[in-house]
Design an enzyme around this catalytic site. Structure first.
Site, PDB file in Angstrom:
ATOM      1  CB  CYS A  42      67.550 -10.106 136.399  1.00  0.00           C
ATOM      2  SG  CYS A  42      66.279 -10.130 137.687  1.00  0.00           S
ATOM      3  CB  CYS A  69      67.735 -14.356 139.182  1.00  0.00           C
ATOM      4  SG  CYS A  69      67.245 -13.883 137.506  1.00  0.00           S
ATOM      5  CB  CYS A  97      63.571 -11.452 135.145  1.00  0.00           C
ATOM      6  SG  CYS A  97      64.884 -12.692 135.126  1.00  0.00           S
ATOM      7  CB  CYS A 135      63.796 -14.378 139.255  1.00  0.00           C
ATOM      8  SG  CYS A 135      63.949 -12.620 138.880  1.00  0.00           S
ATOM      9  CB  CYS A 151      60.194   1.865 129.060  1.00  0.00           C
ATOM     10  SG  CYS A 151      60.393   3.332 130.061  1.00  0.00           S
TER      11      CYS A 151
END
Length: 155
Positions: A72, A75, A121, A124, A144
């Protein structure tokens, strides 16, 4: 004797909790919009925090074929292995499964007159993209993802 038994039971309970296989993410990152804007590029902020979408075929992550991990961008939580990446032809990095059940969170997205499954995510809450049921085996899923929402580290 009761004290000893109590201590032993407490130790066993602590050990069981320490080695749990709970499906919740190990940590949670929460920031204000102002804090996110300090650590993200404008494009990352638009996608991760405002549920935007990058233009197809614009992410350099789409063309990565090295062995490694996708994280991510907000984070740095590990999300996908390059082992599950495939070329979907859509112009966005695509994967057939996340690194773990707890890496991402799936929610219903009813924007733009469609019903889709949004992928965030789990740590976060950043918007990553969507998952569709038209991917390859073994899962049949296509995660995707917006490349701008992720970073890549080669192994």
């Amino acid at each position: 004797m009761k004290l000893l038994l109590s201590l032993v039971l407490s130790a066993c309970l602590f050990s069981a909790l320490a080695f749990t296989t709970d499906d919740t993410p190990p940590r949670r990152v929460v920031k204000t919009d102002a804090e996110w804007k300090k650590v993200l590029t404008p494009n990352q902020f638009t996608v991760l925090r405002e549920h935007g979408t990058e233009r197809a075929f614009t992410s350099p992550l789409n063309d990565i074929h090295d062995h490694g991990t996708f994280y991510c961008a907000g984070c740095h939580s590990p999300l996908f292995s390059s082992d599950t990446k495939f070329d979907s032809g859509t112009g966005w990095p695509s994967f057939y499964m996340p690194l773990s059940k707890t890496a991402v969170k799936e929610t219903t997205d009813k924007t733009y007159g469609m019903v889709r499954t949004e992928v965030e995510c789990a740590v976060c809450g950043g918007h990553l993209g969507h998952v569709f049921n038209d991917g390859p085996k073994p899962t049949g899923l296509r995660y995707c993802m917006n490349g701008v929402a992720m970073t890549f580290e080669k192994k």
